[in-house]
Design an enzyme around this catalytic site. Structure first.
Site, short mmCIF file in Angstrom:
data_model
loop_
_atom_site.label_atom_id
_atom_site.label_comp_id
_atom_site.label_asym_id
_atom_site.label_seq_id
_atom_site.Cartn_x
_atom_site.Cartn_y
_atom_site.Cartn_z
N HIS A 473 0.79 -1.23 0.00
CA HIS A 473 0.00 0.00 0.00
C HIS A 473 0.82 1.29 0.00
O HIS A 473 0.31 2.35 -0.38
CB HIS A 473 -0.93 0.01 1.22
CG HIS A 473 -2.20 0.76 1.00
ND1 HIS A 473 -2.29 1.89 0.20
CD2 HIS A 473 -3.47 0.57 1.47
CE1 HIS A 473 -3.53 2.34 0.19
NE2 HIS A 473 -4.26 1.57 0.95
N TYR A 589 -14.66 5.70 8.67
CA TYR A 589 -13.66 6.12 7.69
C TYR A 589 -14.13 5.71 6.30
O TYR A 589 -14.41 4.54 6.05
CB TYR A 589 -12.32 5.45 8.00
CG TYR A 589 -11.15 5.85 7.13
CD1 TYR A 589 -10.12 6.63 7.64
CD2 TYR A 589 -11.04 5.41 5.81
CE1 TYR A 589 -9.02 6.97 6.87
CE2 TYR A 589 -9.97 5.76 5.02
CZ TYR A 589 -8.95 6.54 5.56
OH TYR A 589 -7.87 6.88 4.77
N THR A 602 -5.17 10.47 -0.61
CA THR A 602 -6.52 10.27 -0.09
C THR A 602 -6.83 11.25 1.04
O THR A 602 -5.94 11.88 1.60
CB THR A 602 -6.69 8.84 0.49
OG1 THR A 602 -5.75 8.65 1.55
CG2 THR A 602 -6.49 7.80 -0.59
#
Length: 774
Positions: A473, A589, A602
């Site tokens: 990630h 979230y 993001t």
């Protein structure tokens, strides 16, 4: 010895007559072709750099400007208003050129400077245009005249035929919100989650921070926002991802699934051959920047493309304090794992990419190999699945030189990692739902030692032909890997295809060298570290509960008929489902991209709002009338859309608070407010996986070719992770994760609540229409 001979370009022996050379023409030819390919890539890169550097103009426009300036000179008019003569006076070579040559050279210099000035002006105007985001807040379907003019100007200044990175220099910087705005939005987001006493205390902490420490921290952030391309992204990458010392398996990495209903071929090697070839075609397009720049769906508004750069040839390198991202400009091989053994497979031969059929044959050779793993080799990759510090120490102590260093380099510098899994996965058997859950768990963590979790992505091919991908990630977010994955699935099925026997199409060059088995010399001390890391990873994997919910009752098409945003509909349904599951609300979230800005990643949409809580309570109260419930749902939907748009346009809460916290740590000051805010767990973490290349999938004629999407592990020990993908007009796929060790969570139970909540909200609209018609 045979492998050593293949690697040598020529041999020589000493004879009484002198040195006798025996040249290997084939080896020299391979050296020549390899060099030729390398130079072609360099020239392509240089050409693209020039094209991108002058965008939104084109290199050919320089010639137009030059011709126009020279033409005006021949008509004895001076468009430069004397500047050409000034340049001519200061030419350092004026003593060596005739007057006419000096004039010509001065005109060329002026034309070039004028051309560059026009480019910079156009780029500045486009940047200012792209900084305007009020269009996003207009009512859907009602575009103002101001927005229409703005869109026309964006189209004019956007240029023609952009490359992947053409818009990068024209994208605006992420704006830094004012502290008072962030405090107001934060308090608004936590109000429904706190009682009166708790909210009063939190308001006092926020007020103290806003009036005292906050302005000092904000001053440093203003400096960074002026200096850096993005005031968030580098710190986000380093402190959220690379400095994390816990396992990245489950906690950070995520996965993507194959088609839900279709397996193009049951032959493992054939599926691998087509997919690997498709990935390399995508990498070729990426290197040439032929991939179209991403845009807001349905618009011409560009998004940042910076994350694409590290898709291939990238690996996360462990460190004791912080990891690093290693990216190679090129890689000509992939690393393959099968039955505990590691292999290097060359992707090119004779200066060309291996065909799918040739790739299949190479993969089949690995599958047919009967060799056994060397000591410590089988579970070596568990080092990448466990805690980061033991892996960093082991890498430094046992992989610093010799054959271990060489073999590790081959893995870390590979284009990507491939796992030939010996299990069968997919929706199959007597219990398709249970098999999908097992498929998701396998993609997320496998056996914990059969994926190299540090690679940018691991491509997984199962024994029955099913595939999937597991991605690291830190280097980029899911939409980048999703874009690649959509291309691979579509190219595999609709372009490359298979013959009647299920094998890849094409011929085979049998002179291609076979895959090379990697060798290791792993000492007992390192094997103990591997065993320890495997135990940590195994405990983590066994604690993950997963449920995949293909929701087929209705999809985007039905939701749009209700004139509701599909994402808002789903998010409110998740709030209702969570309330039914736990009897309370929680900090939620939802990931929103900020790629409208340069190097954006993001932002968090705090989906649990005062309006959504009011609607959920109303839904659970049978005494409240239908019309009131519909009104409350409409308010909740509008609020969610507003929060999402604010997050997209730089008006979010969490990234600003995160950066303020980082500054406070650099200054060595503690903030009770920031410490409390950033320690709050996200007990419901959600994300939508967008379908970005709709044109690749003809779901009308091929309705079975739908992707199942992907998912990630739970963020909180007592919370849920929910990923969802809106597929076509009639289907939504949910991926739900939680921890078995938590008594508060159960993935299947939450899945049932999601299903029922979706149906109940739709019924609300259906009943509302019936009442209106009657």
């Amino acid at each position: 010895m045979a492998e050593a001979h293949q690697a040598v370009a020529f041999q020589f022996t000493i004879t009484p007559e002198g040195i006798d050379f025996r040249l290997s023409h084939e080896a020299l030819r391979q050296v020549y072709l390899s060099g030729l390919r390398s130079w072609k890539k360099k020239l392509t890169r240089i050409k693209n750099t020039v094209i991108t550097g002058v965008y939104p103009a084109s290199p050919s426009s320089w010639l137009f400007v030059v011709v126009a300036i020279l033409a005006t000179l021949y008509t004895r008019s001076d468009p430069s208003m004397g500047l050409i003569n000034k340049i001519q006076e200061h030419l350092p070579v004026s003593g060596y050129l005739s007057h006419q040559s000096q004039t010509l050279l001065s005109a060329l210099l002026f034309a070039t400077l004028l051309w560059l000035a026009v480019i910079l002006t156009m780029r500045y105007i486009l940047k200012q245009l792209l900084s305007y985001h009020r269009w996003m807040f207009e009512v859907h379907g009602r575009m103002s005249n101001k927005t229409k003019v703005w869109l026309a100007l964006v189209r004019i200044f956007s240029g023609r035929k952009p490359l992947l990175y053409s818009y990068q220099a024209s994208l605006p910087h992420l704006p830094l919100p004012a502290i008072k705005d962030t405090m107001r939005r934060f308090l608004e987001s936590v109000h429904p989650l706190l009682d009166d006493e708790q909210f009063k205390r939190m308001s006092a902490l926020a007020s103290d921070f806003e009036n005292n420490l906050g302005p000092k921290l904000q001053w440093y952030l203003k400096l960074k926002a002026l200096w850096a391309s993005n005031y968030v992204s580098d710190w986000w990458e380093e402190y959220i991802y690379l400095r994390g010392r816990s396992p990245i398996m489950v906690n950070s990495n995520y996965y993507g699934m194959d088609f839900l209903y279709v397996t193009p071929t049951p032959i493992q090697a054939a599926r691998a051959g087509n997919a690997i070839h498709a990935m390399m075609l995508y990498r070729r397009k990426l290197n040439r920047e032929e991939i179209k720049p991403s845009r807001i769906p349905g618009t011409i508004i560009p998004l940042c493309s910076a994350q694409w750069e590290r898709l291939f040839n990238t690996c996360r390198i462990p460190g004791e304090e912080t990891d690093a991202i290693q990216h190679m400009q090129d890689s000509k091989h992939i690393a393959v794992f099968h039955r505990g053994c590691f292999w290097r497979l060359w992707l090119y031969h004779g200066g060309r990419l291996l065909s799918p059929r040739e790739m299949e044959c190479q993969i089949q050779k690995i599958l047919d190999d009967t060799g056994i793993p060397q000591p410590g080799e089988e579970k070596l990759a568990a080092l990448t699945a466990g805690d980061r510090i033991p892996w960093a120490k082991a890498r430094k102590a046992y992989f610093g030189n010799g054959k271990n260093r060489q073999s590790l380099d081959i893995i870390e510098k590979a284009a990507f990692f491939v796992c030939l899994d010996d299990s069968e996965q997919g929706m199959m058997g007597e219990d398709p739902g249970k098999s999908l859950d097992a498929y998701a768990k396998s993609l997320l963590h496998g056996k914990t030692y059969d994926r190299w979790f540090d690679k940018s992505f691991t491509f997984i091919v199962y024994k029955n032909g099913k595939t999937g991908v597991n991605a690291e990630h830190s280097w980029a977010d899911a939409p980048i890997v999703s874009h690649l994955w959509e291309y691979v699935l579509a190219t595999d099925c609709f372009q490359l295809g298979y013959n009647e026997d299920g094998h890849c199409k094409g011929d085979v060059d049998f002179t291609i060298p076979p895959p090379h088995r990697l060798t290791w010399d792993i000492p007992k001390e390192c094997q103990d570290v591997i065993t320890s890391s495997h135990a940590v990873a195994q405990a983590l994997a066994e604690d993950v509960d997963f449920h995949v919910l293909p929701f087929r009752e209705f999809g985007k098409g039905c939701i749009k008929k209700c004139k509701i945003s599909p994402d808002a509909f789903i998010q409110i349904a998740l709030q209702l489902a969570h309330y039914r599951d736990k009897g309370k609300f929680c900090l939620t979230y939802e990931a929103s991209m900020t790629r409208l800005f340069r190097e954006g990643r993001t932002e968090t949409v705090r989906s649990c709002s005062k309006q959504s809580c009011a609607f959920v309570r109303a839904m659970e109260n049978n005494r409240i009338e239908l019309s009131e419930k519909l009104r409350l749902f409409q308010l909740a939907s509008e609020k969610h859309q507003h929060l999402y748009r604010m997050a997209m346009t730089g008006g979010g809460v969490d990234r600003h608070l995160f950066c303020l916290y980082v500054v406070s740590k650099y200054l060595g000051v503690d903030s009770p407010f920031l410490k409390e805010v950033l320690s709050e767990p996200w007990r419901l973490s959600t994300s939508q996986t967008p379908v970005q290349q709709v044109e690749l999938f003809d779901l009308v004629n091929h309705p079975d070719y739908v992707s199942c999407g992907g998912g990630f592990g739970p963020v909180a020990d007592d919370g849920y992770g929910v990923s969802y993908m809106i597929v076509g007009e009639e289907m939504i796929n949910f991926h739900i994760s939680c921890k078995i060790s938590s008594s508060e969570t159960n993935a299947h139970r939450f899945g049932r609540h999601i299903h029922q909540s979706m149906m109940d909200i739709l019924a609300l609209f259906s009943n509302g229409k019936k009442n209106l018609s009657s």
